[in-house]
Design an enzyme around this catalytic site. Sequence first.
Site, short mmCIF file in Angstrom:
data_model
loop_
_atom_site.label_atom_id
_atom_site.label_comp_id
_atom_site.label_asym_id
_atom_site.label_seq_id
_atom_site.Cartn_x
_atom_site.Cartn_y
_atom_site.Cartn_z
CG ASN A 7 18.08 22.19 66.23
OD1 ASN A 7 16.94 22.46 66.77
ND2 ASN A 7 18.79 22.48 65.02
CE LYS A 14 17.24 19.98 61.39
NZ LYS A 14 17.45 21.42 60.93
NE ARG A 91 18.88 26.55 66.57
CZ ARG A 91 18.15 26.51 65.53
NH1 ARG A 91 17.38 25.61 65.07
NH2 ARG A 91 17.63 27.84 65.16
CG HIS A 180 19.95 32.32 61.77
ND1 HIS A 180 19.29 33.30 60.79
CD2 HIS A 180 19.27 31.09 61.56
CE1 HIS A 180 18.34 32.67 60.26
NE2 HIS A 180 18.37 31.28 60.72
N GLY A 212 15.45 29.94 56.44
CA GLY A 212 15.49 31.29 57.28
C GLY A 212 16.80 32.28 56.95
NE ARG A 241 10.48 31.98 58.72
CZ ARG A 241 12.05 31.52 59.53
NH1 ARG A 241 12.77 32.61 60.17
NH2 ARG A 241 12.23 30.23 59.50
CB ILE A 333 20.90 30.48 49.89
CG1 ILE A 333 19.34 29.72 49.79
CG2 ILE A 333 20.68 31.36 48.70
CD1 ILE A 333 18.34 30.43 50.57
N GLY A 334 23.79 30.72 50.74
CA GLY A 334 24.85 31.38 50.95
C GLY A 334 26.09 30.82 50.57
CD GLU A 335 27.32 26.62 53.72
OE1 GLU A 335 27.51 25.48 53.45
OE2 GLU A 335 26.98 27.08 55.04
CD GLU A 385 23.12 27.18 62.74
OE1 GLU A 385 22.87 26.62 61.65
OE2 GLU A 385 22.45 28.10 63.37
P1 AMP Z 1 19.29 25.89 54.92
O1 AMP Z 1 18.06 26.55 55.72
O2 AMP Z 1 20.60 26.66 55.59
O3 AMP Z 1 19.45 24.32 55.20
O4 AMP Z 1 19.28 26.22 53.59
C1 AMP Z 1 18.21 25.34 52.82
C2 AMP Z 1 17.97 26.24 51.59
O5 AMP Z 1 19.41 26.02 50.89
C3 AMP Z 1 17.38 25.54 50.59
O6 AMP Z 1 15.91 25.82 50.50
C4 AMP Z 1 17.78 26.06 49.25
O7 AMP Z 1 16.93 26.92 48.69
C5 AMP Z 1 18.99 26.18 49.27
N1 AMP Z 1 20.10 25.21 48.71
C6 AMP Z 1 20.48 24.11 49.20
N2 AMP Z 1 21.37 23.56 48.17
C7 AMP Z 1 21.36 24.33 47.14
C8 AMP Z 1 22.30 24.59 45.90
N3 AMP Z 1 22.85 23.39 45.62
N4 AMP Z 1 21.87 25.44 45.13
C9 AMP Z 1 21.11 26.57 45.39
N5 AMP Z 1 20.47 26.58 46.74
C10 AMP Z 1 20.79 25.58 47.30
#
Ligand code: AMP
Length: 398
Positions: A7, A14, A91, A180, A212, A241, A333-335, A385
């Site tokens: 990626n 990465k 990617r 995505h 994102g 954003r 964030i979702g996870e 991914e």
């Molecule tokens: P991603 O782009 O999917 O890697 O998500 C990154 C974002 O996930 C970070 O900027 C955080 O805002 C959020 N994040 C990661 N770990 C946590 C956590 N333990 N609790 C809440 N938000 C998190």
Amino acid sequence: MNVLVINCGSSSLKFQLINSESEQCIAKGLCERIGIDGSMITYSPAGGEKEVTVTPMADHTDAIRLVLEALTNEKTGVVKSLDEIGAVGHRVVHGGEKFSGSVVITDEVMAAVEECNDLAPLHNPANLIGINACKKLMPDTPMVGVFDTAFHQTMPEEAYMYGLPYEYYQKYKIRRYGFHGTSHSYVSKRAAEVLGVPYESLKTIVCHLGNGASVSAVKNGKCVDTSMGLTPLEGLIMGTRSGDIDPAIIEFIAHKENKSIDDVMSILNKKSGVLGLSDNLSSDFRDLEAGYNNGDENAIRTMKTYCYHVAKYIGAYTAAMNGVDVICFTAGIGENAPLVRRLTCGYLGYLGITLDEEANGKRGEDLVISTPDSATKVMVIPTNEELAIARETVRLVG
Ligand code: AMP
């Protein structure tokens, strides 16, 4: 077969080496500051120590050379020679209307990706540089391109057209593409697998909430709408954003602050989102969640607005699919942010949703977080991914 997944960004790269039979990651890492002072490679073999080495990398070919050396290193490597890497999966961010699926990379494919550079000027050129660097160092290894936009190519015309003069679509292909896609595809399929029901029978909404963020509506195994548009700026409020705004705001800010369009676009991309909305408290949801719990008014405003917008898209996509069976949360964030899931689901009572608070507090696994009697299921599905790219690569060259 071992598949190297790459990626490539403009100054970063990465990588993951994935064994396609066990679907396990054997080693992974990151090259940073490529072409800039202080370049470094982080390398983590599975079950081994993480190594960080500061070493010059003039360009992406240097970076890939260092990745291959790390993977084949006598002491800390995970393969004896490059012969043990059967294929490379890349990617690629933008495939325009040309690519509705992954493809084996040929000279014609490279030319077609280059034609999409205008649509993703920050990403596609970097992706092509990564492909060229790999071709130089591994000329006989088959390579596959997996596009962020491909999964969304099934959207119907009414979902991808904007209310703009039609000639701009004809001349410049201005339309919604979505991003995505690899994650939306992986998560929606995985949800069906976990529930033990046919993918083709489900109406799923995937909320990919990372730095994102985008939402997609997946009906009977096909994407029918998604929130990102021509570029990844549209849709949800993101880390930095803005997401959806009244387009007239651009001119308004430019006049009031005496700024150029480029300046305003930079503000919309880098200084807006939850960072801007929280009055620069943070773009990271760990900080925002802590602030919300401590009663910080910037954090409370930001959290409420963010989740309201996610819920609004869920409502829109429920209408687009004439119903919804499953809502999935994924990405950083979702996870990991139970509060975001709870506040978002708080708006979805009309879908008969009841959240199982105990399940919502867990993390790191595929989970149903709604109660058994909830009319619509809510799930957390960690995205992967890299694994999805490795699977696509094996499917095409296996
Ligand atoms: P991603 O782009 O999917 O890697 O998500 C990154 C974002 O996930 C970070 O900027 C955080 O805002 C959020 N994040 C990661 N770990 C946590 C956590 N333990 N609790 C809440 N938000 C998190």
